[in-house]
Write an enzyme that holds these catalytic residues in place. Sequence first.
Site, PDB file in Angstrom:
ATOM      1  N   SER A 180       1.048  -1.644  -0.249  1.00  0.00           N
ATOM      2  CA  SER A 180       0.177  -0.053  -0.239  1.00  0.00           C
ATOM      3  C   SER A 180       1.119   1.366   0.064  1.00  0.00           C
ATOM      4  O   SER A 180       1.697   1.336   0.237  1.00  0.00           O
ATOM      5  CB  SER A 180      -0.913  -0.037   1.542  1.00  0.00           C
ATOM      6  OG  SER A 180      -1.488  -0.742   1.291  1.00  0.00           O
TER       7      SER A 180
HETATM    8  N1  SAH Z   1      -1.298  -4.693   4.150  1.00  0.00           N
HETATM    9  C1  SAH Z   1       0.299  -4.928   2.805  1.00  0.00           C
HETATM   10  C2  SAH Z   1      -1.447  -4.804   1.674  1.00  0.00           C
HETATM   11  C3  SAH Z   1      -1.258  -5.802   0.495  1.00  0.00           C
HETATM   12  S1  SAH Z   1      -2.055  -5.351  -0.408  1.00  0.00           S
HETATM   13  C4  SAH Z   1       1.070  -4.225   3.254  1.00  0.00           C
HETATM   14  O1  SAH Z   1       1.786  -3.481   3.392  1.00  0.00           O
HETATM   15  O2  SAH Z   1       1.970  -4.609   2.479  1.00  0.00           O
HETATM   16  C5  SAH Z   1      -3.827  -7.001  -0.060  1.00  0.00           C
HETATM   17  C6  SAH Z   1      -3.088  -8.350  -0.041  1.00  0.00           C
HETATM   18  O3  SAH Z   1      -4.588  -8.594   0.158  1.00  0.00           O
HETATM   19  C7  SAH Z   1      -2.750  -9.202  -1.504  1.00  0.00           C
HETATM   20  O4  SAH Z   1      -1.234  -9.696  -0.932  1.00  0.00           O
HETATM   21  C8  SAH Z   1      -3.622  -9.825  -1.474  1.00  0.00           C
HETATM   22  O5  SAH Z   1      -2.969 -11.576  -1.642  1.00  0.00           O
HETATM   23  C9  SAH Z   1      -4.411 -10.028   0.122  1.00  0.00           C
HETATM   24  N2  SAH Z   1      -6.004 -10.644  -0.122  1.00  0.00           N
HETATM   25  C10 SAH Z   1      -6.838 -10.836  -1.025  1.00  0.00           C
HETATM   26  N3  SAH Z   1      -8.305 -11.941  -0.517  1.00  0.00           N
HETATM   27  C11 SAH Z   1      -7.234 -12.117   0.514  1.00  0.00           C
HETATM   28  C12 SAH Z   1      -8.282 -12.881   1.889  1.00  0.00           C
HETATM   29  N4  SAH Z   1      -9.373 -13.238   1.635  1.00  0.00           N
HETATM   30  N5  SAH Z   1      -7.603 -13.364   2.636  1.00  0.00           N
HETATM   31  C13 SAH Z   1      -6.232 -13.072   2.979  1.00  0.00           C
HETATM   32  N6  SAH Z   1      -5.423 -12.340   2.187  1.00  0.00           N
HETATM   33  C14 SAH Z   1      -5.976 -12.052   1.033  1.00  0.00           C
END
Ligand code: SAH
Length: 216
Positions: free
Chosen positions: A62
């Site tokens: 993010s």
């Molecule tokens: N917070 C992260 C950004 C994540 S992007 C950071 O600081 O880097 C969003 C993430 O959510 C992705 O890695 C994606 O694979 C995950 N995601 C999507 N659906 C999900 C689910 N049902 N359970 C767990 N993770 C999920």
Amino acid sequence: MPDFESERDFLVDSLVRRGYVVSQEVEKAMRRVPREEFVPAQLRDDAYVDTPLPIGDGQTISAPHMVAIMAEKLDLRPALKVLEIGAGSGYHAAVCAELVAPDGHIYTVERISSLASFAENNLKKTGYGNLVTVIFADGTKGLPEHAPFDRIFVAAGAPDIPKPLTDQLADGGKLLIPVGGRFYQDLIKVERKGGKLVKEGLGGCVFVPLIGEHGY
Ligand code: SAH
């Protein structure tokens, strides 16, 4: 070799100036977490640009201003138990870990196994291994074995608020979740007040989709 510490300070100065970072606690946390350790090696030089960056498997770390907005709105304090859905790089979890240290804990769930390992390695090498637990699972079901949580936040865009997440929110607890379409969402805050869930819209945002049983 770039001077990452100066670049980090320069970025946080701009987040303060632009009003994303408000509290001293969030400012201190963002000045401490080395974002260059949470991006793929070839993107280290871009770690302090205020933008999402690709981390593999079509997912992104993010943007720093979004991490700041969510950290402020979650009202994180020492000793809180927090659930993050979407560990990605682990960066957001590390910022939250700074805010709940020394006796709080962050559980972060990731559905892509290579990213769960990426997040875990990044958190360990930067010293957050004891404050953050990474779990490879579908986070739309929450994490019943560690519920209830004081705070829950979702780092992916959902079609609706998954019921398991509100069910696992402690009384007085707060949940942040982007809700809307696949390409654009509203950031929604939900507070549990006794049996009541009080909702508030915080404005537009753009996250990758939440994929799972109670997601897309
Ligand atoms: N917070 C992260 C950004 C994540 S992007 C950071 O600081 O880097 C969003 C993430 O959510 C992705 O890695 C994606 O694979 C995950 N995601 C999507 N659906 C999900 C689910 N049902 N359970 C767990 N993770 C999920």
